[in-house]
Design a protein around this motif. Structure first.
Motif, PDB file in Angstrom:
ATOM      1  N   LEU A 115      -3.625  -6.585 -11.880  1.00  0.00           N
ATOM      2  CA  LEU A 115      -4.421  -5.559 -11.217  1.00  0.00           C
ATOM      3  C   LEU A 115      -4.526  -5.907  -9.737  1.00  0.00           C
ATOM      4  N   GLN A 116      -4.215  -4.943  -8.889  1.00  0.00           N
ATOM      5  CA  GLN A 116      -4.288  -5.128  -7.447  1.00  0.00           C
ATOM      6  C   GLN A 116      -5.374  -4.221  -6.866  1.00  0.00           C
ATOM      7  N   LYS A 117      -6.135  -4.771  -5.942  1.00  0.00           N
ATOM      8  CA  LYS A 117      -7.100  -3.984  -5.180  1.00  0.00           C
ATOM      9  C   LYS A 117      -6.458  -3.690  -3.829  1.00  0.00           C
ATOM     10  N   ALA A 118      -6.185  -2.425  -3.568  1.00  0.00           N
ATOM     11  CA  ALA A 118      -5.471  -2.040  -2.348  1.00  0.00           C
ATOM     12  C   ALA A 118      -6.419  -1.363  -1.360  1.00  0.00           C
ATOM     13  N   ARG A 119      -6.458  -1.904  -0.158  1.00  0.00           N
ATOM     14  CA  ARG A 119      -7.173  -1.264   0.949  1.00  0.00           C
ATOM     15  C   ARG A 119      -6.096  -0.878   1.963  1.00  0.00           C
ATOM     16  N   LEU A 120      -5.501   0.258   1.735  1.00  0.00           N
ATOM     17  CA  LEU A 120      -4.326   0.660   2.497  1.00  0.00           C
ATOM     18  C   LEU A 120      -4.421   2.088   3.024  1.00  0.00           C
ATOM     19  N   ARG A 121      -5.630   2.653   3.007  1.00  0.00           N
ATOM     20  CA  ARG A 121      -5.783   4.042   3.464  1.00  0.00           C
ATOM     21  C   ARG A 121      -6.666   4.085   4.717  1.00  0.00           C
ATOM     22  N   PRO A 122      -6.110   4.537   5.831  1.00  0.00           N
ATOM     23  CA  PRO A 122      -6.931   4.697   7.044  1.00  0.00           C
ATOM     24  C   PRO A 122      -7.861   5.899   6.889  1.00  0.00           C
ATOM     25  N   GLN A 123      -8.850   5.984   7.763  1.00  0.00           N
ATOM     26  CA  GLN A 123      -9.795   7.090   7.745  1.00  0.00           C
ATOM     27  C   GLN A 123      -9.974   7.664   9.147  1.00  0.00           C
ATOM     28  N   ASP A 124     -10.438   8.896   9.206  1.00  0.00           N
ATOM     29  CA  ASP A 124     -10.808   9.472  10.490  1.00  0.00           C
ATOM     30  C   ASP A 124     -12.008   8.719  11.054  1.00  0.00           C
ATOM     31  N   GLY A 125     -12.030   8.548  12.358  1.00  0.00           N
ATOM     32  CA  GLY A 125     -13.144   7.873  13.007  1.00  0.00           C
ATOM     33  C   GLY A 125     -12.999   7.981  14.503  1.00  0.00           C
ATOM     34  N   PRO A 126     -13.864   7.307  15.248  1.00  0.00           N
ATOM     35  CA  PRO A 126     -13.760   7.365  16.710  1.00  0.00           C
ATOM     36  C   PRO A 126     -12.378   6.931  17.188  1.00  0.00           C
ATOM     37  N   GLY A 127     -11.694   7.827  17.859  1.00  0.00           N
ATOM     38  CA  GLY A 127     -10.378   7.511  18.395  1.00  0.00           C
ATOM     39  C   GLY A 127      -9.256   7.503  17.388  1.00  0.00           C
TER      40      GLY A 127
END
Length: 266
Positions: A22-34
């Motif tokens: 099982l892998q925990k992936a943090r690979l999605r960017p988000q809208d934010g300042p700039g």
């Protein structure tokens, strides 16, 4: 704004079939300042996305399971973002975690005597931003960027004592010094566009410090600058363990080889 396109593949090859991983992936960017995300996909070969959620830092997380008996798994994140040069200022943008949470040391960011010495000017500075830039420069001088000396489990104190490190180590030392100086600080993982190369072998990391009347301000110690429109933010946390692109576990005695391919283009 400047448009950046990213293709980031992490491929695991096992020397024996894996019964469960099982892998925990943090690979999605988000809208934010700039930063504005135009499109983004996460593709998995040899496994599947079991669930997706937002963690307590506000990061978008996917849990990825490996197909039973798989000997190879590939996870590819790709898409495009528009980014604006904000001179490193994310500003007064807050999530679920309170500021005091980012003022506490972690196992990876506990300061030793050498790091505490770096923080002394921070606690008395009349110009906090200038003092932070001076601290970043002092860290890079004491710990030049060199690969092969540290690993993901290296602490800030160990990297400082070793006298060499990479972006993760620089971020951890800087965070430890800022917190020792009484300032909340956090770790940021993401991507960096490098005009002189298309292919990279790793994502990037930097730090942010909360400064009164400004909010969060970024510092890339490794490159001696504050993040600009070459940077794409992915995840934040108190240290790398909270924001690393991929972490996980597997059952069985199979050994794994990991190969990362990354292209950040304009």
């Amino acid at each position: 704004m400047t448009r950046r396109t990213i293709t980031h593949t992490t491929r695991y090859t096992y020397d024996a079939p894996v019964s469960y991983a099982l892998q925990k992936a943090r690979l999605r960017p988000q809208d934010g300042p700039g930063q504005s995300v135009l499109d983004w996909t996460l593709e998995v070969e040899g496994g599947r996305i079991e669930t997706s959620y937002r963690d307590h830092y506000g990061n978008l997380v996917d849990l990825i399971s490996t197909d039973p008996g798989a000997t190879e798994v590939a996870i590819t994140a790709k898409g495009a973002c528009d980014v604006l040069d904000m001179s490193g200022i994310t500003g007064a943008v807050y999530g679920r975690a309170p500021l005091w949470h980012f003022a506490q040391p972690t196992a990876l960011t506990t300061p030793d005597e050498a790091i505490t010495a770096l923080s002394r000017d921070l606690s008395t500075a009349t110009d906090t931003l200038a003092a932070l830039h001076e601290t970043a420069a002092a860290i890079l001088k004491a710990v030049p960027y060199e690969t092969g000396h540290t690993d993901p489990g290296t602490t800030a104190a160990q990297a400082m004592a070793g006298g060499a490190g990479v972006c993760q180590d620089h971020a951890h030392i800087f965070i430890a010094a800022a917190r020792a100086g009484g300032l909340p600080a956090r770790y940021v993982s993401g991507y960096l566009y490098m005009p002189d190369r298309e292919d990279q072998d790793a994502s990037h990391a930097w730090a942010e410090v909360h400064v009164n009347d400004i909010g969060w301000v970024g510092f890339d110690v490794s490159n001696g600058i504050s993040p600009d429109d070459k940077y794409i933010r992915i995840a934040t946390g108190r240290d790398a363990a909270d924001a690393t692109p991929l972490s996980g576990m597997r059952q069985g005695g199979a050994d794994a080889q990991m190969v990362v391919t990354l292209q950040v283009q304009q």
